[in-house]
Scaffold this active site. Structure first.
Site, PDB file in Angstrom:
ATOM      1  N   GLU A 115      25.255   0.820  -3.416  1.00  0.00           N
ATOM      2  CA  GLU A 115      25.761  -0.049  -2.395  1.00  0.00           C
ATOM      3  C   GLU A 115      25.249  -1.394  -2.112  1.00  0.00           C
ATOM      4  O   GLU A 115      26.189  -2.429  -1.747  1.00  0.00           O
ATOM      5  CB  GLU A 115      26.173   0.788  -1.111  1.00  0.00           C
ATOM      6  CG  GLU A 115      27.196   1.961  -1.721  1.00  0.00           C
ATOM      7  CD  GLU A 115      27.423   2.996  -0.415  1.00  0.00           C
ATOM      8  OE1 GLU A 115      26.413   3.707  -0.066  1.00  0.00           O
ATOM      9  OE2 GLU A 115      28.585   2.878  -0.027  1.00  0.00           O
ATOM     10  N   GLU A 135      27.129  11.299  -3.640  1.00  0.00           N
ATOM     11  CA  GLU A 135      27.941  11.963  -2.628  1.00  0.00           C
ATOM     12  C   GLU A 135      28.866  13.118  -2.781  1.00  0.00           C
ATOM     13  O   GLU A 135      28.905  13.806  -2.056  1.00  0.00           O
ATOM     14  CB  GLU A 135      28.775  10.483  -2.204  1.00  0.00           C
ATOM     15  CG  GLU A 135      28.092   9.928  -1.300  1.00  0.00           C
ATOM     16  CD  GLU A 135      27.000   8.745  -1.731  1.00  0.00           C
ATOM     17  OE1 GLU A 135      27.112   8.619  -3.254  1.00  0.00           O
ATOM     18  OE2 GLU A 135      26.700   7.665  -1.156  1.00  0.00           O
TER      19      GLU A 135
HETATM   20  N1  COA Z   1      15.511  11.008   0.481  1.00  0.00           N
HETATM   21  C1  COA Z   1      14.278  11.164   0.866  1.00  0.00           C
HETATM   22  N2  COA Z   1      13.192  11.450  -0.283  1.00  0.00           N
HETATM   23  C2  COA Z   1      13.677  11.198  -1.328  1.00  0.00           C
HETATM   24  C3  COA Z   1      14.705  11.024  -1.836  1.00  0.00           C
HETATM   25  C4  COA Z   1      15.775  10.619  -0.812  1.00  0.00           C
HETATM   26  N3  COA Z   1      17.094  10.417  -1.219  1.00  0.00           N
HETATM   27  N4  COA Z   1      14.855  10.804  -3.183  1.00  0.00           N
HETATM   28  C5  COA Z   1      13.671  10.998  -3.363  1.00  0.00           C
HETATM   29  N5  COA Z   1      12.792  11.403  -2.590  1.00  0.00           N
HETATM   30  C6  COA Z   1      11.621  11.835  -2.338  1.00  0.00           C
HETATM   31  C7  COA Z   1      11.250  13.203  -3.116  1.00  0.00           C
HETATM   32  O1  COA Z   1      11.376  13.958  -1.992  1.00  0.00           O
HETATM   33  C8  COA Z   1       9.593  13.193  -3.492  1.00  0.00           C
HETATM   34  O2  COA Z   1       8.997  13.288  -2.222  1.00  0.00           O
HETATM   35  P1  COA Z   1       7.504  14.214  -2.386  1.00  0.00           P
HETATM   36  O3  COA Z   1       6.663  13.521  -3.370  1.00  0.00           O
HETATM   37  O4  COA Z   1       6.802  14.274  -0.948  1.00  0.00           O
HETATM   38  O5  COA Z   1       8.192  15.561  -2.820  1.00  0.00           O
HETATM   39  C9  COA Z   1       9.669  11.677  -3.826  1.00  0.00           C
HETATM   40  O6  COA Z   1      10.762  11.049  -3.343  1.00  0.00           O
HETATM   41  C10 COA Z   1       9.805  11.581  -5.360  1.00  0.00           C
HETATM   42  O7  COA Z   1      10.923  12.132  -5.818  1.00  0.00           O
HETATM   43  P2  COA Z   1      11.277  13.435  -6.941  1.00  0.00           P
HETATM   44  O8  COA Z   1      12.201  14.210  -6.608  1.00  0.00           O
HETATM   45  O9  COA Z   1       9.888  14.122  -7.170  1.00  0.00           O
HETATM   46  O10 COA Z   1      11.148  12.483  -8.144  1.00  0.00           O
HETATM   47  P3  COA Z   1      12.012  12.976  -9.636  1.00  0.00           P
HETATM   48  O11 COA Z   1      11.875  12.016 -10.466  1.00  0.00           O
HETATM   49  O12 COA Z   1      11.784  14.323  -9.826  1.00  0.00           O
HETATM   50  O13 COA Z   1      13.627  12.796  -9.233  1.00  0.00           O
HETATM   51  C11 COA Z   1      15.667  11.899  -8.022  1.00  0.00           C
HETATM   52  C12 COA Z   1      14.229  11.835  -8.647  1.00  0.00           C
HETATM   53  C13 COA Z   1      16.289  10.644  -7.802  1.00  0.00           C
HETATM   54  C14 COA Z   1      16.401  12.739  -9.088  1.00  0.00           C
HETATM   55  C15 COA Z   1      15.387  12.878  -7.045  1.00  0.00           C
HETATM   56  O14 COA Z   1      14.199  12.569  -6.135  1.00  0.00           O
HETATM   57  C16 COA Z   1      16.529  13.090  -6.355  1.00  0.00           C
HETATM   58  O15 COA Z   1      17.693  13.745  -6.731  1.00  0.00           O
HETATM   59  N6  COA Z   1      16.873  12.380  -4.784  1.00  0.00           N
HETATM   60  C17 COA Z   1      17.918  12.519  -3.886  1.00  0.00           C
HETATM   61  C18 COA Z   1      19.007  11.491  -4.518  1.00  0.00           C
HETATM   62  C19 COA Z   1      20.228  11.516  -3.471  1.00  0.00           C
HETATM   63  O16 COA Z   1      20.727  12.699  -3.599  1.00  0.00           O
HETATM   64  N7  COA Z   1      20.217  10.629  -2.633  1.00  0.00           N
HETATM   65  C20 COA Z   1      21.227  10.689  -1.537  1.00  0.00           C
HETATM   66  C21 COA Z   1      22.214   9.798  -1.844  1.00  0.00           C
HETATM   67  S1  COA Z   1      23.653   9.987  -0.756  1.00  0.00           S
END
Ligand code: COA
Length: 246
Positions: A115, A135
């Site tokens: 966004e 979402e």
């Molecule tokens: N909010 C808060 N923390 C987040 C985050 C988010 N949207 N996305 C990633 N992080 C944090 C993780 O909790 C992790 O923290 P930690 O090291 O303290 O455990 C760190 O960032 C690294 O993320 P990680 O999940 O280990 O990396 P990855 O490469 O394995 O996966 C994603 C990456 C993006 C696939 C996964 O982090 C994810 O699905 N994130 C959420 C995306 C989401 O749903 N966003 C909301 C949109 S409305």
């Protein structure tokens, strides 16, 4: 401007650099970032020295992984609830800036990340960029304009597929869909954004601003009204240029 916790803002040679800076959380967009972005965007809007702005994400892995899930859909603390009531219109502020905005996108570009990118005028991506709207999996719809800006960028069918199925899109497909202007190697992302900024700055800032207004405001008008807008902006540009010379 105060020192920020979640954003780095720098200004060099007429270019503003806005870096989302929570790499440990993949630059997830939290309330603090919202407030700081609001402050930075207001400063950019009011600073005539800024001719072009480049947005980027800190760290290797992400431009922005969307809303901060630790604040998201949880019962709000009194402080968060109060802040939410005074929600700042970051997205309106984005759209009020009449200077060219360039997004340099790498790694995860999810949720609010897309966004923010869609509020920019030109989007460059590196080969590792991956785009998605998580979402649907959370049972919600975008809250930062995505349901309006995405279809305007890539059309109704492609936008609805992403908005309803949550399917992620890699950089090459994002380029085919016209979600991004072009894809470059990771090492070339910022240099390419800077080359583009330099090129734009080498021409009249006023003309760039009028072109931006003609396109962004015109897209919401019918053709006749859009042509009138173009003509008004063109006349204003000539008048201002003559005043500048005279
Ligand atoms: N909010 C808060 N923390 C987040 C985050 C988010 N949207 N996305 C990633 N992080 C944090 C993780 O909790 C992790 O923290 P930690 O090291 O303290 O455990 C760190 O960032 C690294 O993320 P990680 O999940 O280990 O990396 P990855 O490469 O394995 O996966 C994603 C990456 C993006 C696939 C996964 O982090 C994810 O699905 N994130 C959420 C995306 C989401 O749903 N966003 C909301 C949109 S409305």
């Amino acid at each position: 401007m105060s020192a920020f916790e979640t954003i780095i803002y720098e200004k060099r040679d007429g270019t503003g650099y806005v870096t989302l800076n929570r790499p440990e959380a993949l630059n997830a967009y939290n309330l603090r970032m919202r407030d700081e972005l609001y402050e930075v965007l207001g400063a950019i809007r009011d600073d005539p020295e800024v001719e072009v702005v480049i947005f980027q994400g800190a760290g290797d892995k992400a431009f922005c992984a969307g809303a901060d899930l630790t604040e998201f859909l949880t019962a709000p603390s009194p402080v968060i609830a109060r802040q939410a009531r005074f929600e700042r219109d970051v997205w309106g502020l984005f759209l009020s800036i009449d200077r060219p905005l360039i997004a340099a996108l790498h790694g995860y570009v999810l949720g609010s990340g897309i966004e923010i990118a869609l509020c920019c005028d030109i989007r460059l991506a590196s080969e590792d960029a991956r785009f998605g709207l998580p979402e649907p999996g959370l049972g919600i719809i975008p809250a930062a304009g995505g349901s309006q800006t995405l279809p305007r960028a890539i059309g109704r069918a492609a936008a609805l597929e992403i908005l309803m199925s949550g399917r992620w899109v890699a950089a090459a497909e994002a380029c085919r869909l016209k979600l991004v202007n072009r894809v470059v190697r990771r090492a070339e992302l910022l240099p390419e954004a800077e080359r583009l900024a330099t090129k734009i700055k080498s021409y009249s800032p006023l003309a760039a601003s009028c072109a931006k207004q003609a396109v962004t405001r015109g897209l919401d008008l019918d053709l006749k009204a859009g042509l009138e807008l173009e003509s008004r902006l063109g006349r204003r540009l000539i008048a201002l240029s003559e005043k500048g010379r005279g």
